[in-house]
Design a protein around this motif. Structure first.
Motif, mmCIF file in Angstrom:
data_model
loop_
_atom_site.group_PDB
_atom_site.id
_atom_site.type_symbol
_atom_site.label_atom_id
_atom_site.label_comp_id
_atom_site.label_asym_id
_atom_site.label_seq_id
_atom_site.Cartn_x
_atom_site.Cartn_y
_atom_site.Cartn_z
ATOM 1 N N GLY A 144 0.777 -1.226 0.000
ATOM 2 C CA GLY A 144 0.000 0.000 0.000
ATOM 3 C C GLY A 144 0.805 1.271 0.000
ATOM 4 O O GLY A 144 0.340 2.315 0.470
ATOM 5 N N ASN A 145 2.007 1.229 -0.553
ATOM 6 C CA ASN A 145 2.863 2.416 -0.573
ATOM 7 C C ASN A 145 2.434 3.397 -1.658
ATOM 8 O O ASN A 145 1.783 3.019 -2.638
ATOM 9 C CB ASN A 145 4.326 2.012 -0.757
ATOM 10 N N SER A 146 2.826 4.654 -1.511
ATOM 11 C CA SER A 146 2.439 5.697 -2.456
ATOM 12 C C SER A 146 3.237 5.649 -3.756
ATOM 13 O O SER A 146 2.882 6.326 -4.728
ATOM 14 C CB SER A 146 2.609 7.078 -1.811
ATOM 15 N N ASP A 147 4.326 4.868 -3.791
ATOM 16 C CA ASP A 147 5.137 4.758 -5.010
ATOM 17 C C ASP A 147 4.570 3.760 -6.003
ATOM 18 O O ASP A 147 5.126 3.585 -7.087
ATOM 19 C CB ASP A 147 6.568 4.359 -4.651
ATOM 20 N N LYS A 148 3.477 3.065 -5.630
ATOM 21 C CA LYS A 148 2.803 2.076 -6.480
ATOM 22 C C LYS A 148 3.678 0.845 -6.741
ATOM 23 O O LYS A 148 3.521 0.149 -7.746
ATOM 24 C CB LYS A 148 2.338 2.704 -7.806
ATOM 25 N N VAL A 149 4.614 0.587 -5.837
ATOM 26 C CA VAL A 149 5.446 -0.609 -5.911
ATOM 27 C C VAL A 149 4.703 -1.775 -5.267
ATOM 28 O O VAL A 149 4.071 -1.614 -4.218
ATOM 29 C CB VAL A 149 6.805 -0.378 -5.213
ATOM 30 N N VAL A 150 4.781 -2.956 -5.886
ATOM 31 C CA VAL A 150 4.092 -4.147 -5.398
ATOM 32 C C VAL A 150 5.118 -5.195 -4.971
ATOM 33 O O VAL A 150 5.953 -5.613 -5.783
ATOM 34 C CB VAL A 150 3.167 -4.733 -6.481
ATOM 35 N N PRO A 151 5.096 -5.643 -3.722
ATOM 36 C CA PRO A 151 6.008 -6.710 -3.295
ATOM 37 C C PRO A 151 5.679 -8.036 -3.978
ATOM 38 O O PRO A 151 4.516 -8.379 -4.177
ATOM 39 C CB PRO A 151 5.760 -6.807 -1.780
ATOM 40 N N ILE A 152 6.715 -8.779 -4.343
ATOM 41 C CA ILE A 152 6.557 -10.085 -4.985
ATOM 42 C C ILE A 152 7.055 -11.170 -4.022
ATOM 43 O O ILE A 152 8.187 -11.117 -3.557
ATOM 44 C CB ILE A 152 7.355 -10.151 -6.306
ATOM 45 N N THR A 153 6.204 -12.131 -3.733
ATOM 46 C CA THR A 153 6.502 -13.257 -2.832
ATOM 47 C C THR A 153 7.400 -12.834 -1.663
ATOM 48 O O THR A 153 8.524 -13.317 -1.512
ATOM 49 C CB THR A 153 7.138 -14.438 -3.600
ATOM 50 N N PRO A 154 6.920 -11.936 -0.799
ATOM 51 C CA PRO A 154 7.767 -11.382 0.261
ATOM 52 C C PRO A 154 8.189 -12.378 1.335
ATOM 53 O O PRO A 154 9.119 -12.094 2.100
ATOM 54 C CB PRO A 154 6.898 -10.270 0.853
ATOM 55 N N LYS A 155 7.537 -13.542 1.406
ATOM 56 C CA LYS A 155 7.925 -14.547 2.396
ATOM 57 C C LYS A 155 9.047 -15.457 1.899
ATOM 58 O O LYS A 155 9.607 -16.234 2.677
ATOM 59 C CB LYS A 155 6.711 -15.383 2.796
ATOM 60 N N SER A 156 9.368 -15.359 0.611
ATOM 61 C CA SER A 156 10.432 -16.189 0.041
ATOM 62 C C SER A 156 11.773 -15.473 0.138
ATOM 63 O O SER A 156 11.866 -14.357 0.666
ATOM 64 C CB SER A 156 10.108 -16.517 -1.416
ATOM 65 N N LYS A 157 12.821 -16.088 -0.391
ATOM 66 C CA LYS A 157 14.156 -15.519 -0.274
ATOM 67 C C LYS A 157 14.287 -14.169 -0.965
ATOM 68 O O LYS A 157 15.098 -13.345 -0.563
ATOM 69 C CB LYS A 157 15.191 -16.503 -0.830
#
Length: 389
Positions: A144-157
């Motif tokens: 939900g950041n203002s930069d419109k960046v989306v985390p990808i599989t954050p629980k993985s390495k």
């Protein structure tokens, strides 16, 4: 290894330094093999870059069928040339839309592009609790950041970076990130000069030997709005995920756009100013898929790069946008049947859309309206949908 053919109608890499397009592929061919690429009748040589994945077979690129049929959302009022003229070897059987005509806005995408994208500094993690293995670089953003960046599989390495789940962002390396649907990463190695050569893996942010994250294009946002002129319309009763490849990067198809049952979603259609004129490529999964299927597949698992369809989208140096659909050769060569999946057609929503001969572009019941796939040209202001039915 089985051999297969890839057509030029999939993700076109529309290079700005030539009078014709070229093709950037995340599949097919042996590393270093030459490709002969056709776009509007012109040919060029390229090479398959090192993606960290060795795909099967040899790639041959047939020349696409010239487009000869125009479609309009509303009849043109006068015979004048549009502001963004299609390639000179394209023929028409109807006059273009007048340059002053305003296209009817009928596409109900969730949002229109934001014009106030912030140009900020690299965040410090925003209190995220993502996985950061010992020695790896922490992902700078939270959800939900203002930069419109989306985390990808954050629980993985990878811990949120747009890298394969078993990869880590480490010092002295480039670490790509993903953006919301409709937006593209505006950060990459500015010293890279060839889309298939040195630097083609260098997307995103650079991390120096001390672990400091550097923004290579400081005057650009992290995520910039794409063309916002093409999306997916899902008429099925199940969700469908389209998986964009990371490029520049390792070309893994891990950036998801999920279209809900009966819903619409915008696609990231990159502008002509995107990295070295390349375009966006999507592997589209089976019905019932989610973001979890935006990973490397295999011959026994038709997901990700083994999904049934490939979509391509990008703006050319001529100002027009080219979008394409084809059946995925890997899906077919592995014994999966195109007749067992859904159908796809490209449908003009508004403005000036130029179709192949026959006036349609679709892949239905295992057969495409043009052999092996088709491309539709969107003039300035036009919008279209990949309709799944």
């Amino acid at each position: 290894m089985k051999k297969f053919t890839v057509v030029a109608t999939l993700a076109l890499a529309l290079t700005a330094n030539a009078s014709f397009g070229s093709l950037s592929l995340g599949l097919g061919g042996n590393l270093g093999d030459p490709l002969v690429i056709f776009f509007n009748g012109a040919a060029a040589n390229a090479h398959v870059g090192d993606t960290g994945y060795t795909p099967p077979g040899h790639v041959s690129i047939p020349e696409p069928v010239p487009t000869t049929h125009d479609v309009y959302s509303t009849p043109p009022e006068e015979e004048t040339v549009p502001s963004s003229t299609p390639p000179s070897d394209t023929k028409y059987d109807a006059p273009p839309v007048p340059s002053g005509a305003e296209p009817e806005e009928t596409t109900d995408y969730a949002t229109e592009p934001s014009t106030d994208v912030a140009i900020g500094e690299v965040p410090d993690g925003q209190k995220n609790t993502f996985n950061t293995p010992s020695g790896a670089i922490r992902f700078p953003w939270n959800y939900g950041n203002s930069d419109k960046v989306v985390p990808i599989t954050p629980k993985s390495k990878n811990g949120g970076w747009a890298m394969s789940p078993d990869q880590m962002c480490m010092p002295n390396s480039w670490c790509p990130y993903a953006c919301e649907p409709g937006y593209y990463s505006a950060q990459w190695d500015t010293s890279a000069k060839m889309y298939n050569g040195q630097g083609s893996m260098n997307g995103g942010l650079y991390v120096d030997g001390n672990g400091k994250i550097t923004k290579p294009n400081p005057n650009q946002p992290f995520c910039a709005p794409g063309m916002f002129n093409a999306g997916i319309k899902n008429t099925l009763g199940q969700s469908v995920s389209a998986c964009q490849t990371v490029y520049p990067g390792n070309e893994a198809m891990i950036i998801p756009t999920v279209v809900n049952p009966g819903g619409n979603a915008i696609l990231n259609v990159v502008p002509k100013t995107y990295w070295l004129g390349t375009s966006a490529q999507y592997y589209v999964n089976l019905a019932g898929s989610s973001a979890d299927q935006c990973i490397w597949g295999n011959a026994d698992k038709p997901i990700g790069n083994w999904g049934p369809f490939i979509f391509g989208a990008g703006q050319s140096s001529d100002g027009n946008t080219y979008i394409s659909v084809q059946y995925n050769p890997l899906y077919l060569s592995s014994g999966f049947k195109a007749t067992d999946t859904y159908n796809v057609k490209i449908e003009c929503e508004s403005g000036y859309c130029n179709y192949p001969t026959g006036g349609q572009c679709k892949c239905e019941q295992g057969v495409c309206s043009v052999d092996n796939g088709c491309t539709v040209t969107l003039g300035d202001g036009a919008k279209a949908n990949f309709v799944i039915y």
